[in-house]
Structures are given as C-alpha cells and as structure tokens.
Design an enzyme around this catalytic site. Structure first.
Site, mmCIF file in Angstrom:
data_model
loop_
_atom_site.group_PDB
_atom_site.id
_atom_site.type_symbol
_atom_site.label_atom_id
_atom_site.label_comp_id
_atom_site.label_asym_id
_atom_site.label_seq_id
_atom_site.Cartn_x
_atom_site.Cartn_y
_atom_site.Cartn_z
ATOM 1 N N SER A 1 46.279 36.665 41.331
ATOM 2 C CA SER A 1 44.876 37.016 41.546
ATOM 3 C C SER A 1 44.311 37.623 40.276
ATOM 4 O O SER A 1 44.811 38.646 39.788
ATOM 5 C CB SER A 1 44.764 38.021 42.683
ATOM 6 O OG SER A 1 43.485 38.626 42.636
ATOM 7 N N HIS B 1 44.091 32.468 41.914
ATOM 8 C CA HIS B 1 43.387 33.039 43.068
ATOM 9 C C HIS B 1 42.184 33.841 42.558
ATOM 10 O O HIS B 1 42.331 34.740 41.727
ATOM 11 C CB HIS B 1 44.349 33.934 43.844
ATOM 12 C CG HIS B 1 43.807 34.480 45.120
ATOM 13 N ND1 HIS B 1 43.790 33.765 46.299
ATOM 14 C CD2 HIS B 1 43.241 35.688 45.419
ATOM 15 C CE1 HIS B 1 43.257 34.512 47.263
ATOM 16 N NE2 HIS B 1 42.909 35.680 46.751
ATOM 17 N N ASP C 1 38.988 36.182 43.635
ATOM 18 C CA ASP C 1 38.462 37.014 44.721
ATOM 19 C C ASP C 1 36.968 37.256 44.550
ATOM 20 O O ASP C 1 36.551 37.963 43.635
ATOM 21 C CB ASP C 1 39.206 38.359 44.741
ATOM 22 C CG ASP C 1 40.623 38.206 45.253
ATOM 23 O OD1 ASP C 1 40.793 37.681 46.360
ATOM 24 O OD2 ASP C 1 41.560 38.599 44.530
ATOM 25 N N MET D 1 33.694 38.940 46.052
ATOM 26 C CA MET D 1 33.302 40.023 46.982
ATOM 27 C C MET D 1 31.823 40.320 46.814
ATOM 28 O O MET D 1 31.316 40.344 45.685
ATOM 29 C CB MET D 1 34.114 41.279 46.676
ATOM 30 C CG MET D 1 35.620 41.046 46.710
ATOM 31 S SD MET D 1 36.501 42.604 46.586
ATOM 32 C CE MET D 1 38.182 42.010 46.332
ATOM 33 N N HIS E 1 38.762 32.828 47.207
ATOM 34 C CA HIS E 1 38.790 33.638 48.427
ATOM 35 C C HIS E 1 37.426 34.317 48.574
ATOM 36 O O HIS E 1 37.112 35.244 47.830
ATOM 37 C CB HIS E 1 39.935 34.653 48.264
ATOM 38 C CG HIS E 1 40.124 35.588 49.408
ATOM 39 N ND1 HIS E 1 40.973 36.669 49.339
ATOM 40 C CD2 HIS E 1 39.585 35.630 50.648
ATOM 41 C CE1 HIS E 1 40.959 37.327 50.480
ATOM 42 N NE2 HIS E 1 40.101 36.722 51.296
ATOM 43 N N MET F 1 35.087 36.713 50.141
ATOM 44 C CA MET F 1 34.950 37.907 50.997
ATOM 45 C C MET F 1 33.468 38.238 51.038
ATOM 46 O O MET F 1 33.005 39.232 50.477
ATOM 47 C CB MET F 1 35.801 39.048 50.434
ATOM 48 C CG MET F 1 37.286 38.846 50.726
ATOM 49 S SD MET F 1 38.341 39.819 49.643
ATOM 50 C CE MET F 1 38.439 38.697 48.254
ATOM 51 N N MET G 1 45.716 38.279 55.509
ATOM 52 C CA MET G 1 45.640 39.468 54.643
ATOM 53 C C MET G 1 46.701 40.488 55.061
ATOM 54 O O MET G 1 46.829 40.809 56.241
ATOM 55 C CB MET G 1 44.273 40.141 54.763
ATOM 56 C CG MET G 1 43.093 39.360 54.220
ATOM 57 S SD MET G 1 43.180 38.957 52.460
ATOM 58 C CE MET G 1 43.343 40.576 51.702
ATOM 59 N N GLY H 1 42.397 45.477 44.854
ATOM 60 C CA GLY H 1 43.773 45.182 44.477
ATOM 61 C C GLY H 1 44.586 46.470 44.501
ATOM 62 O O GLY H 1 44.032 47.574 44.611
ATOM 63 N N ASP I 1 48.179 37.457 51.272
ATOM 64 C CA ASP I 1 47.445 38.116 50.192
ATOM 65 C C ASP I 1 47.370 39.617 50.452
ATOM 66 O O ASP I 1 46.854 40.043 51.485
ATOM 67 C CB ASP I 1 46.027 37.492 50.154
ATOM 68 C CG ASP I 1 45.141 38.051 49.052
ATOM 69 O OD1 ASP I 1 45.627 38.815 48.208
ATOM 70 O OD2 ASP I 1 43.943 37.685 49.055
ATOM 71 N N GLY J 1 48.312 40.140 42.697
ATOM 72 C CA GLY J 1 47.422 40.621 41.643
ATOM 73 C C GLY J 1 48.097 41.660 40.783
ATOM 74 O O GLY J 1 48.575 41.372 39.684
ATOM 75 N N SER J 2 48.192 42.880 41.317
ATOM 76 C CA SER J 2 48.724 43.975 40.494
ATOM 77 C C SER J 2 50.186 43.760 40.114
ATOM 78 O O SER J 2 50.599 44.150 39.022
ATOM 79 C CB SER J 2 48.529 45.313 41.202
ATOM 80 O OG SER J 2 49.009 45.245 42.514
HETATM 81 C C1 DX5 Z 1 42.146 41.995 48.041
HETATM 82 C C2 DX5 Z 1 42.226 40.634 47.383
HETATM 83 C C3 DX5 Z 1 43.534 40.310 46.797
HETATM 84 C C4 DX5 Z 1 43.967 41.247 45.687
HETATM 85 C C5 DX5 Z 1 45.439 41.374 45.818
HETATM 86 O O1 DX5 Z 1 40.986 42.072 48.795
HETATM 87 O O2 DX5 Z 1 41.920 39.603 48.323
HETATM 88 O O3 DX5 Z 1 43.608 38.966 46.378
HETATM 89 O O4 DX5 Z 1 43.663 40.811 44.394
HETATM 90 O O5 DX5 Z 1 45.857 42.354 44.942
HETATM 91 P P1 DX5 Z 1 47.315 42.990 45.060
HETATM 92 O O6 DX5 Z 1 48.287 41.868 44.861
HETATM 93 O O7 DX5 Z 1 47.314 43.986 43.948
HETATM 94 O O8 DX5 Z 1 47.423 43.604 46.430
HETATM 95 ZN ZN ZN Z 2 42.332 37.510 47.697
#
Ligand code: DX5
Ligand code: ZN
Length: 216
Positions: free
Chosen positions: A7, A30, A32, A34, A63, A65, A136, A143, A174, A196-197
C-alpha cells in the site's frame, strides 16, 4: 498463487515514483483513496492515480474508502485503475449494485470491501459477479494500526462462501499485515495481502515482500 499488494499509503508521497520502483518485485500496487467522510482521512484522488498509471505497468488495486462510490467509478477507471473495491457500508445496496455495473461497463475488475463491523454474509448478493472480496483487519482510515485478530473468523467465513459460490474470486486482507500476521491470514483463506507500514517501514522492502509470501 498468493499476491502481495504493497500500500503506497505508507510511501513518501514526494517520492512516489521512487517508492513504487522499490516494491516492483510485488504483484499489485494498492492505492488507498479516502474522502474525509467515509473515513476521517483524506488521501489520494483521480489525478494521482492517473500519474501513477503513467509511471508503472503494475496492476493497480484501488481501494475506494468513499461515500456513494458510484459517483467516481468512471473517473477512476479512466485514470487507469485495474480493479476497484467499494465498501458495502458506503451506500445502499442499489448504489453498490450500480457501482458494480459501472465497473463492468468500464472494463475494470470488481471488488467489495468489508469494515470489521460487517458480516461475511453481506457479500452474498454480489458474490457471483465479483473478482475479489476485501476483508479489513483494521478500521479503515489509517496505516500502521494493529491487526484485529477476531477478523480471522470473517476471513474464514468469506473463504467458505467463495468456495461455494465463486471459487475464482480472490480474497484480499488489508490492515496490520506483516510477516508475523501473514501466516494467520493465509491459513484463514486469504490469497492476496495488502501491507503498508510493514513494507515501507522496512529498510529492505523486497525482503519483507518475500517474507510475506512465506519465502523469508
Ligand atoms: C487502511 C488502508 C490500508 C493501509 C494498510 O485504511 O486501507 O491499505 O494502508 O496499512 P498497514 O499495512 O500499515 O496496516
Ligand atoms: Zn487499503
């Protein structure tokens, strides 16, 4: 085969192209999106997806959101998304059905996403036509949150439903996915991992991607 989708939410947005190259050994990218409304955070919009499309040939897993996502399906499809996920909580069932129809018309793969509060069975009205279900394992929005272990039950149940109704459908997880939690998620039935992280927080993202595949 397991797919790994880093991500870019945890990437350095001022060096996005560099950070996309750093994870080129992964399968998907990926993205995100938002809107500050469906989730309390604002991130990436259509022009950024367009620019990402120009700098990589990777499969773009977008994705959404955002509330009432049908409004933006054509724009994200034209920007170059390969797959779009819409949240089941983001609209009435009729709006979700229209969003999926628009994805079909624009030739993008179709997915629905579930917040932790949503039951696995909520996918049933759509499952036959889906390319992917996204479960989720954190509350969407940020993240770096901790993996919600109770969500493994939802992952297992969605896997059962997929096997019954549409075995070709992928199952993506995710939130809080790391080399430590990935084996739990995979044994619960996921085949596509977003991270992501765990990936971008590491000195060697490629090594983490390998570890997520179980090859560490
Ligand atoms: C959260 C996102 C994820 C996020 C995941 O709302 O949809 O895709 O980037 O990050 P990590 O892997 O750090 O939880
Ligand atoms: Zn995501």
């Amino acid at each position: 085969m397991v797919k790994i989708a880093p991500s870019i939410l945890s990437a350095d947005f001022a060096n996005l192209e560099r950070d996309i190259r750093r994870i080129s050994c992964a399968d998907w990218l990926h993205v995100d999106v938002m809107d500050g409304c469906f989730v309390p955070n604002l991130t990436i919009g259509v022009p950024v997806v367009q620019s990402i499309r120009r700098c990589t040939g990777m499969f773009l897993d977008v994705h959404l959101m955002i509330d009432k996502p049908e409004r933006y399906i054509p724009a994200f499809a034209q920007a170059g998304a390969d797959l779009l996920s819409v949240h089941l909580e983001a609209d009435h069932p009729s709006g979700i059905a229209r969003a999926l129809r628009l994805m079909e018309e624009h030739g993008v793969r179709k997915a629905v996403a579930l917040r932790p509060i949503t039951k696995a069975e909520a996918v049933l009205p759509y499952l036959e036509e889906l390319d992917m279900v996204l479960v989720m394992t954190v509350e969407p929005g940020f993240g770096g949150q901790s993996f919600i272990e109770e969500q493994l039950d939802t992952v297992r149940r969605v896997r059962e439903l997929i096997e019954l109704r549409n075995p070709a459908c992928r199952l993506e997880v995710d939130g809080g996915v790391s080399p430590k939690t990935a084996p739990l998620v995979l044994s619960a039935g996921a085949d596509t991992l977003v991270a992501g992280s765990a990936v971008y927080g590491a000195r060697d993202p490629a090594a983490v991607i390998k570890a997520l595949r179980g090859q560490g």
